[in-house]
Design a protein around this motif. Sequence first.
Motif, PDB file in Angstrom:
ATOM      1  N   LEU A  14      40.380   1.247 -64.896  1.00 40.06           N
ATOM      2  CA  LEU A  14      40.942   0.891 -66.196  1.00 40.06           C
ATOM      3  C   LEU A  14      41.483  -0.528 -66.119  1.00 40.06           C
ATOM      4  CD1 LEU A  14      43.001   4.172 -66.795  1.00 40.06           C
ATOM      5  CD2 LEU A  14      40.567   3.772 -67.226  1.00 40.06           C
ATOM      6  N   VAL A  15      41.101  -1.346 -67.098  1.00 38.96           N
ATOM      7  CA  VAL A  15      41.520  -2.745 -67.106  1.00 38.96           C
ATOM      8  C   VAL A  15      41.726  -3.186 -68.553  1.00 38.96           C
ATOM      9  CG1 VAL A  15      39.144  -3.625 -67.090  1.00 38.96           C
ATOM     10  CG2 VAL A  15      40.978  -5.029 -66.141  1.00 38.96           C
ATOM     11  N   SER A  16      42.552  -4.173 -68.741  1.00 38.24           N
ATOM     12  CA  SER A  16      42.791  -4.734 -70.068  1.00 38.24           C
ATOM     13  C   SER A  16      43.293  -6.163 -69.926  1.00 38.24           C
ATOM     14  CB  SER A  16      43.839  -3.892 -70.805  1.00 38.24           C
ATOM     15  OG  SER A  16      43.976  -4.332 -72.140  1.00 38.24           O
ATOM     16  N   ASP A  17      43.266  -6.880 -71.019  1.00 45.13           N
ATOM     17  CA  ASP A  17      43.899  -8.191 -71.098  1.00 45.13           C
ATOM     18  C   ASP A  17      43.464  -9.129 -69.976  1.00 45.13           C
ATOM     19  OD1 ASP A  17      45.894  -7.889 -73.436  1.00 45.13           O
ATOM     20  OD2 ASP A  17      46.141  -6.066 -72.264  1.00 45.13           O
ATOM     21  N   THR A  18      42.145  -9.279 -69.824  1.00 47.29           N
ATOM     22  CA  THR A  18      41.627 -10.162 -68.782  1.00 47.29           C
ATOM     23  C   THR A  18      41.800 -11.639 -69.156  1.00 47.29           C
ATOM     24  OG1 THR A  18      39.427  -9.672 -69.685  1.00 47.29           O
ATOM     25  CG2 THR A  18      40.067  -8.548 -67.666  1.00 47.29           C
ATOM     26  N   HIS A  19      41.711 -11.978 -70.426  1.00 46.98           N
ATOM     27  CA  HIS A  19      42.030 -13.334 -70.914  1.00 46.98           C
ATOM     28  C   HIS A  19      41.342 -14.462 -70.139  1.00 46.98           C
ATOM     29  CE1 HIS A  19      45.145 -12.239 -73.867  1.00 46.98           C
ATOM     30  NE2 HIS A  19      45.492 -11.291 -73.016  1.00 46.98           N
ATOM     31  N   VAL A  20      40.103 -14.238 -69.733  1.00 47.52           N
ATOM     32  CA  VAL A  20      39.351 -15.280 -69.026  1.00 47.52           C
ATOM     33  C   VAL A  20      38.590 -16.100 -70.070  1.00 47.52           C
ATOM     34  CG1 VAL A  20      37.470 -15.672 -67.384  1.00 47.52           C
ATOM     35  CG2 VAL A  20      39.168 -13.897 -66.927  1.00 47.52           C
ATOM     36  N   PRO A  21      38.639 -17.415 -70.046  1.00 49.12           N
ATOM     37  CA  PRO A  21      39.223 -18.296 -69.047  1.00 49.12           C
ATOM     38  C   PRO A  21      40.589 -18.867 -69.442  1.00 49.12           C
ATOM     39  CG  PRO A  21      37.723 -19.572 -70.384  1.00 49.12           C
ATOM     40  CD  PRO A  21      37.738 -18.155 -70.942  1.00 49.12           C
ATOM     41  N   LYS A  22      41.240 -18.309 -70.443  1.00 56.57           N
ATOM     42  CA  LYS A  22      42.505 -18.891 -70.900  1.00 56.57           C
ATOM     43  C   LYS A  22      43.654 -18.683 -69.920  1.00 56.57           C
ATOM     44  CE  LYS A  22      41.440 -18.992 -75.753  1.00 56.57           C
ATOM     45  NZ  LYS A  22      41.865 -18.716 -77.101  1.00 56.57           N
ATOM     46  N   ARG A  23      43.777 -17.499 -69.345  1.00 55.28           N
ATOM     47  CA  ARG A  23      44.898 -17.211 -68.444  1.00 55.28           C
ATOM     48  C   ARG A  23      44.497 -17.228 -66.980  1.00 55.28           C
ATOM     49  NH1 ARG A  23      48.235 -14.115 -72.135  1.00 55.28           N
ATOM     50  NH2 ARG A  23      48.358 -15.483 -73.923  1.00 55.28           N
TER      51      ARG A  23
ATOM     52  N   GLY B 181      46.000  -1.430 -74.198  1.00 58.57           N
ATOM     53  CA  GLY B 181      46.393  -2.674 -73.552  1.00 58.57           C
ATOM     54  C   GLY B 181      47.451  -3.391 -74.351  1.00 58.57           C
ATOM     55  N   HIS B 182      47.298  -4.701 -74.475  1.00 60.04           N
ATOM     56  CA  HIS B 182      48.089  -5.610 -75.299  1.00 60.04           C
ATOM     57  C   HIS B 182      49.391  -6.091 -74.661  1.00 60.04           C
ATOM     58  CE1 HIS B 182      49.153  -7.791 -78.874  1.00 60.04           C
ATOM     59  NE2 HIS B 182      50.249  -7.091 -79.031  1.00 60.04           N
ATOM     60  N   SER B 183      50.187  -5.199 -74.108  1.00 57.82           N
ATOM     61  CA  SER B 183      51.520  -5.592 -73.626  1.00 57.82           C
ATOM     62  C   SER B 183      51.502  -6.249 -72.249  1.00 57.82           C
ATOM     63  CB  SER B 183      52.425  -4.362 -73.566  1.00 57.82           C
ATOM     64  OG  SER B 183      51.988  -3.484 -72.538  1.00 57.82           O
ATOM     65  N   HIS B 184      50.439  -6.053 -71.476  1.00 61.09           N
ATOM     66  CA  HIS B 184      50.342  -6.500 -70.083  1.00 61.09           C
ATOM     67  C   HIS B 184      51.304  -5.731 -69.181  1.00 61.09           C
ATOM     68  CE1 HIS B 184      48.392 -10.653 -71.001  1.00 61.09           C
ATOM     69  NE2 HIS B 184      48.212  -9.841 -72.026  1.00 61.09           N
ATOM     70  N   ILE B 185      51.860  -4.642 -69.669  1.00 60.44           N
ATOM     71  CA  ILE B 185      52.821  -3.832 -68.923  1.00 60.44           C
ATOM     72  C   ILE B 185      52.176  -2.502 -68.564  1.00 60.44           C
ATOM     73  CG2 ILE B 185      55.052  -2.654 -69.013  1.00 60.44           C
ATOM     74  CD1 ILE B 185      55.908  -4.779 -71.105  1.00 60.44           C
TER      75      ILE B 185
ATOM     76  N   SER C 100      47.606  -6.180 -66.868  1.00 59.78           N
ATOM     77  CA  SER C 100      46.634  -7.270 -66.863  1.00 59.78           C
ATOM     78  C   SER C 100      46.380  -7.743 -65.441  1.00 59.78           C
ATOM     79  CB  SER C 100      47.141  -8.448 -67.695  1.00 59.78           C
ATOM     80  OG  SER C 100      46.298  -9.575 -67.526  1.00 59.78           O
ATOM     81  N   PRO C 101      45.099  -7.924 -65.067  1.00 53.90           N
ATOM     82  CA  PRO C 101      44.804  -8.424 -63.725  1.00 53.90           C
ATOM     83  C   PRO C 101      44.907  -9.938 -63.595  1.00 53.90           C
ATOM     84  CG  PRO C 101      42.765  -8.028 -64.877  1.00 53.90           C
ATOM     85  CD  PRO C 101      43.876  -7.592 -65.798  1.00 53.90           C
ATOM     86  N   THR C 102      45.166 -10.628 -64.709  1.00 51.53           N
ATOM     87  CA  THR C 102      45.184 -12.092 -64.680  1.00 51.53           C
ATOM     88  C   THR C 102      46.486 -12.708 -65.183  1.00 51.53           C
ATOM     89  OG1 THR C 102      44.182 -12.177 -66.872  1.00 51.53           O
ATOM     90  CG2 THR C 102      42.676 -12.264 -64.975  1.00 51.53           C
ATOM     91  N   ASP C 103      47.258 -11.967 -65.972  1.00 55.37           N
ATOM     92  CA  ASP C 103      48.455 -12.536 -66.600  1.00 55.37           C
ATOM     93  C   ASP C 103      49.585 -11.505 -66.554  1.00 55.37           C
ATOM     94  OD1 ASP C 103      50.253 -14.047 -68.037  1.00 55.37           O
ATOM     95  OD2 ASP C 103      49.319 -13.639 -69.968  1.00 55.37           O
ATOM     96  N   ARG C 104      50.497 -11.692 -65.622  1.00 63.06           N
ATOM     97  CA  ARG C 104      51.554 -10.705 -65.421  1.00 63.06           C
ATOM     98  C   ARG C 104      52.688 -10.816 -66.441  1.00 63.06           C
ATOM     99  NH1 ARG C 104      55.925 -12.687 -62.549  1.00 63.06           N
ATOM    100  NH2 ARG C 104      55.647 -14.799 -61.812  1.00 63.06           N
ATOM    101  N   ARG C 105      52.698 -11.883 -67.195  1.00 57.94           N
ATOM    102  CA  ARG C 105      53.799 -12.159 -68.135  1.00 57.94           C
ATOM    103  C   ARG C 105      55.136 -11.966 -67.437  1.00 57.94           C
ATOM    104  NH1 ARG C 105      51.900  -9.761 -73.951  1.00 57.94           N
ATOM    105  NH2 ARG C 105      50.296 -11.307 -74.340  1.00 57.94           N
ATOM    106  N   ARG C 106      55.953 -11.048 -67.919  1.00 59.80           N
ATOM    107  CA  ARG C 106      57.276 -10.839 -67.324  1.00 59.80           C
ATOM    108  C   ARG C 106      57.279  -9.747 -66.255  1.00 59.80           C
ATOM    109  NH1 ARG C 106      57.200 -11.494 -72.501  1.00 59.80           N
ATOM    110  NH2 ARG C 106      57.279  -9.284 -72.969  1.00 59.80           N
ATOM    111  N   GLN C 107      56.108  -9.293 -65.845  1.00 54.77           N
ATOM    112  CA  GLN C 107      55.995  -8.249 -64.830  1.00 54.77           C
ATOM    113  C   GLN C 107      55.984  -8.888 -63.431  1.00 54.77           C
ATOM    114  OE1 GLN C 107      56.099  -4.917 -65.825  1.00 54.77           O
ATOM    115  NE2 GLN C 107      56.656  -6.153 -67.604  1.00 54.77           N
TER     116      GLN C 107
END
Length: 179
Positions: free
Chosen positions: A18-27, A125-129, A146-153
Amino acid sequence: MDEDTYAASAGAPLRLLLVSDTHVPKRAKRLPEELLHAIDRADVVVHAGDWVDTATLDLLEERARRLIGVYGNNDGPELRARLPEVARFRLGGLRWGVVHETGAARGREARCAALYPDLDVLVFGHSHIPWDTVAPGGPRLLNPGSPTDRRRQPYRTYMTCTVVAGALGEVVVHRLPGR
């Protein structure tokens, strides 16, 4: 809901990534190697949106044995033309759904139980949490982060789980090193 075309054979566990919020290539410039190796080991890959580019979708379509995905709020017209907003399917004897957004954390279980009473598992997804709860009278709710953008995690993450004999087995949050 699609027919269960991917039931585990002879009692063998079905392995899901399960994966979400990959945001490639932005993040991130690319997906982490650990995630790519995990895709190779999975029977089914589920992506809960915010791909951002079609190259990532193409890569997962090429690499995964089976891919189920939806678009997210950061996905443009090209991705929206190729992916649904919500996906529903049967897998390993369970009724699954995938959606990008479920709204605020507060009240999520009750909201999802009302919106998806016919599901056993909802991936979002969405929250990256990372999130793993059960909605009373509703589905198990899983957010792989998210595997690319941990945000506040503290970590970038993805999830794996198994389905055995029509039941959801172990759900594992994988922490990725770095950034």
